[in-house]
Design a protein around this motif. Sequence first.
Motif, PDB file in Angstrom:
ATOM      1  N   PRO A   1       9.333  10.331  -4.272  1.00 51.36           N
ATOM      2  CA  PRO A   1       9.759   9.225  -5.119  1.00 51.36           C
ATOM      3  C   PRO A   1      10.183   8.034  -4.256  1.00 51.36           C
ATOM      4  N   VAL A   2       9.889   6.834  -4.748  1.00 51.53           N
ATOM      5  CA  VAL A   2      10.184   5.602  -4.011  1.00 51.53           C
ATOM      6  C   VAL A   2      11.162   4.770  -4.835  1.00 51.53           C
TER       7      VAL A   2
ATOM      8  N   ARG B   1       0.817  -1.210   0.000  1.00 48.23           N
ATOM      9  CA  ARG B   1       0.000   0.000   0.000  1.00 48.23           C
ATOM     10  C   ARG B   1       0.852   1.263   0.000  1.00 48.23           C
ATOM     11  N   LEU B   2       2.124   1.108  -0.261  1.00 46.28           N
ATOM     12  CA  LEU B   2       3.000   2.271  -0.294  1.00 46.28           C
ATOM     13  C   LEU B   2       2.580   3.282  -1.363  1.00 46.28           C
ATOM     14  N   PRO B   3       2.090   2.869  -2.557  1.00 45.27           N
ATOM     15  CA  PRO B   3       1.609   3.871  -3.519  1.00 45.27           C
ATOM     16  C   PRO B   3       0.466   4.728  -2.974  1.00 45.27           C
ATOM     17  N   GLU B   4      -0.432   4.126  -2.176  1.00 40.88           N
ATOM     18  CA  GLU B   4      -1.497   4.924  -1.575  1.00 40.88           C
ATOM     19  C   GLU B   4      -0.915   5.965  -0.618  1.00 40.88           C
TER      20      GLU B   4
ATOM     21  N   ALA C   1       7.033  -1.914   8.703  1.00 41.32           N
ATOM     22  CA  ALA C   1       7.680  -1.127   7.661  1.00 41.32           C
ATOM     23  C   ALA C   1       6.738  -0.050   7.133  1.00 41.32           C
ATOM     24  N   PHE C   2       5.482  -0.417   6.887  1.00 36.22           N
ATOM     25  CA  PHE C   2       4.512   0.571   6.400  1.00 36.22           C
ATOM     26  C   PHE C   2       4.329   1.701   7.409  1.00 36.22           C
TER      27      PHE C   2
ATOM     28  N   GLN D   1      -1.349  10.001  -0.835  1.00 40.62           N
ATOM     29  CA  GLN D   1      -1.825  10.859   0.248  1.00 40.62           C
ATOM     30  C   GLN D   1      -0.831  11.969   0.542  1.00 40.62           C
ATOM     31  N   ALA D   2       0.469  11.638   0.529  1.00 40.07           N
ATOM     32  CA  ALA D   2       1.478  12.670   0.753  1.00 40.07           C
ATOM     33  C   ALA D   2       1.444  13.711  -0.361  1.00 40.07           C
ATOM     34  N   ALA D   3       1.188  13.265  -1.596  1.00 40.14           N
ATOM     35  CA  ALA D   3       1.072  14.221  -2.695  1.00 40.14           C
ATOM     36  C   ALA D   3      -0.115  15.135  -2.492  1.00 40.14           C
TER      37      ALA D   3
END
Length: 452
Positions: free
Chosen positions: A331-332, A315-318, A349-350, A322-324
């Motif tokens: 960037p990841v 769920r890191l893209p979500e 980690a999340f 949200q940060a955007a």
Amino acid sequence: MEEQHARRCGGPPWMRGGPPRRWRHGPPGPPWWNRRDEDEDGGRPRRPWRSTLLLTVFVLIGSNFAARQQLDREGLDSFGRALLIAGTLLLLWRQRYPVFVVFGVSASAMVYFGAGYPYGPIFLTVALGCFSAVVAGHRWAAWAALGTLWTSHLLVGHWLYRWLPPSDDTPSSWGGEVAVAAWMVAIVAVSELARVRREQSDRDRAERRQAAKRRADEERLRIARELHDVLAHSISVINVQAGVGLALLDSDPEQARTALTTIKAASKEALGEVRQVLDTLRPPVSHHRPSNDALRAAPFDSGDAPRAPAPGLDRLPELVEQAAGAGLTVPVETRGERRNLPPGADLAAFRIVQEALTNVVRHSGSRHARVLVDYAGDALKLRIDDDGPATGADAGGSGNGLAGMRERAAALGGTIEAGPREDGGFRVRAVLPLKKSLGASAEKPVKVKEDR
């Protein structure tokens, strides 16, 4: 009130089963007379009536039978039976007053043997009184009572028998004295064994209570940490977007609308995650029909709600999205071969990345952050950088962010390093072992340099 009730209904209330009469200055009699045994739940007193009654009947019948067999001893008269009954009735208080009871039954046995009555089941009353005293922790009192009884029996059998009944009595054999001493030693040994086992049982119960309390504390800490991570991130996004919306409400309504849309999405996401955390507190669904009392106690509880999977790095893209929405570019970068992580490490980690980005939104003047996820061998390495500088602004944080990250990493045996960079930015670095090791958290220290 009781007098008025009596005048209306006729007769005192205690004759009609009404409210019990209460003493103004306490019940009459000395304290030791009114003191009562109580259950562990504070209920009505319990005394071993049945076992004491059965023992009394057995002692009386057995002593009558022994009197017919031991013709060289005095016959069992009313005084002898009174001593037997007194010794057994004392056992009613053996759980509340063990010291008094063990000396009382020993004294009654001492008088009984001194009067020349036949040997018999009276030894059982002494054994039970000694057992109760030792198990209750009064070992020296039990030993002293038995020692006094054996000493008096020795004196009567070898010296005082000349002046005590029966009149034609002879000295006791030393073999009999040894048998009595062995019998008393056996009583003490059995009592001590029961005491040791009871103390061990008490220790085991105390350890189980402590373990249950420790598990409950850990569960409360876990839930508090989850709620903090969920709410801190979402409310930080909402706070930033609310400020943007207020600033652009008149000059740029469309941008203000976008901020409000982001607030709505963030609040919905926060409500969903809070519901997921709270659902873990619900009891499992029962297939049996609940009782009326249970329905009245929880009339709005409809059972277990559906639970979503725990968040993880998938769920890191979500999180980046949200940060955007809060104006942060993230960037990841992923290194190593991506693989499935243990649930605990994936969630930790999340949450660590989430909390680090939340701190950037709250405290950093930069609108740019970088996330590195490195699958390195048997460990997962995370690095979150922002270019700073720190603004010193406070978005309502509680200061528990790095503490929560530290606890999550320590639970897995990992480490956390957080502090300013030499170029003015800020970096959070985490290392989470992927091997399950219960003892790792106690062996590896967790380093925290500075919280912002």
